[in-house]
Design an enzyme around this catalytic site. Structure first.
Site, PDB file in Angstrom:
ATOM      1  N   ASP A 122      -2.916  64.171   5.314  1.00 32.59           N
ATOM      2  CA  ASP A 122      -1.807  63.242   5.096  1.00 32.59           C
ATOM      3  C   ASP A 122      -1.398  63.348   3.620  1.00 32.59           C
ATOM      4  O   ASP A 122      -2.143  63.894   2.797  1.00 32.59           O
ATOM      5  CB  ASP A 122      -2.284  61.822   5.446  1.00 32.59           C
ATOM      6  N   ASP A 151       0.923  60.656   1.471  1.00 34.30           N
ATOM      7  CA  ASP A 151       1.006  59.423   0.669  1.00 34.30           C
ATOM      8  C   ASP A 151      -0.245  58.559   0.844  1.00 34.30           C
ATOM      9  O   ASP A 151      -0.615  58.207   1.965  1.00 34.30           O
ATOM     10  CB  ASP A 151       2.245  58.626   1.072  1.00 34.30           C
ATOM     11  N   ASP A 171      -5.111  57.791   5.337  1.00 33.33           N
ATOM     12  CA  ASP A 171      -5.441  56.510   4.693  1.00 33.33           C
ATOM     13  C   ASP A 171      -4.910  55.298   5.430  1.00 33.33           C
ATOM     14  O   ASP A 171      -5.215  54.170   5.062  1.00 33.33           O
ATOM     15  CB  ASP A 171      -4.852  56.480   3.272  1.00 33.33           C
TER      16      ASP A 171
HETATM   17 MG   LIG Z   1      -0.727  57.915   4.080  1.00 36.21          MG
END
Ligand SMILES: [Mg+2]
Length: 244
Positions: free
Chosen positions: A13, A15, A186
């Site tokens: 991923d 961000d 995240d």
């Molecule tokens: Mg993310």
């Protein structure tokens, strides 16, 4: 070969995972060393490195140029080496949602190739109102849309696409097939990615710890992720030197 010794396929991923979150998606800072590091790691992994993000494919290419394997829009767009593909369909309810949200103060309306993201970081008091607006849109679209909750953002995207299904699609590609998948993410939207790699005996790594997550490993921060990637890169470089 032992499953633990299988070569890795790395899914990342962006961000909050590779780079720190910013007040707006266009304000993120990509450390200079990171794009070339990813390109070199991809080469070391025989190509088996893919970014998997909610960002549009074109946006990912701008931040991290030169990668062959990329999935954008939460799995709704992807590039597997050659040409790009997309599950794009015209859904009129999305236009109405964007127009409705643009009237709300402090809400950043981000039109994506497949969906609409409503960022409420600048006006968190409107979180409930924004989510309700998004929920009504999803209900009106009769199963064609789904709602995705993120960090200070709610997105409405076509149903049937997610990060887990695009990871499985990539794992069917000869470049990735047979490898041990690793997914690092995240956010809530990464949970289906964690579950997908878990089903393939892979490693699921959540930035911010594993509590309440399907992930089986944790890293503390994007900085820790970048450190780990550098270590992988160094190990692979050392291995190459040992062979030559
Ligand atoms: Mg993310």
């Amino acid at each position: 070969m032992s499953r633990l010794l299988r070569p890795l396929a790395l899914f990342l991923d962006i961000d909050g995972t590779l780079i720190d979150l910013a007040p707006r998606p266009d304000l993120v800072v990509v450390p200079d060393f990171l794009p070339p590091l990813l390109r070199e790691l991809a080469a070391q992994l025989g190509g088996a490195l893919a970014l998997v993000s909610g960002r549009a494919l074109a946006d990912i290419d701008r931040l991290f140029p030169g990668l062959a394997y990329v999935a954008g829009s939460h799995g709704g767009e992807w590039r597997l080496g050659g040409a790009s593909s997309s599950s794009k369909v015209a859904i009129p309810e999305l236009d109405a949602l964007a127009a409705g949200a643009e009237t709300l103060p402090g809400i950043l309306v981000e039109r994506k190739p497949l969906g609409v993201a409503l960022h409420y970081r600048d006006n968190p008091q409107l979180a409930g109102q924004v989510r309700a607006l998004a929920r009504r849109t999803v209900e009106r679209a009769d199963q064609a849309l789904r709602l995705i909750d993120g960090k200070a953002v709610v997105e409405v995207m076509p149903a049937g696409t997610d990060k887990g299904s695009v990871i499985l699609r990539f794992m069917d590609n000869p470049v990735f097939a047979g490898r041990r998948p690793v997914y690092v993410g995240d956010d809530v939207t990464d949970e289906c990615g964690f579950s997908a790699v878990n089903r393939l005996d892979g490693l699921s790594i959540r930035v911010g710890g594993t509590q309440g997550s399907a992930a089986n490993r944790g890293l503390s921060s994007p900085q820790a992720v970048r450190r780990w990637l550098r270590t992988l890169h160094r190990q692979a470089t050392g291995g190459n030197h040992a062979q030559s």
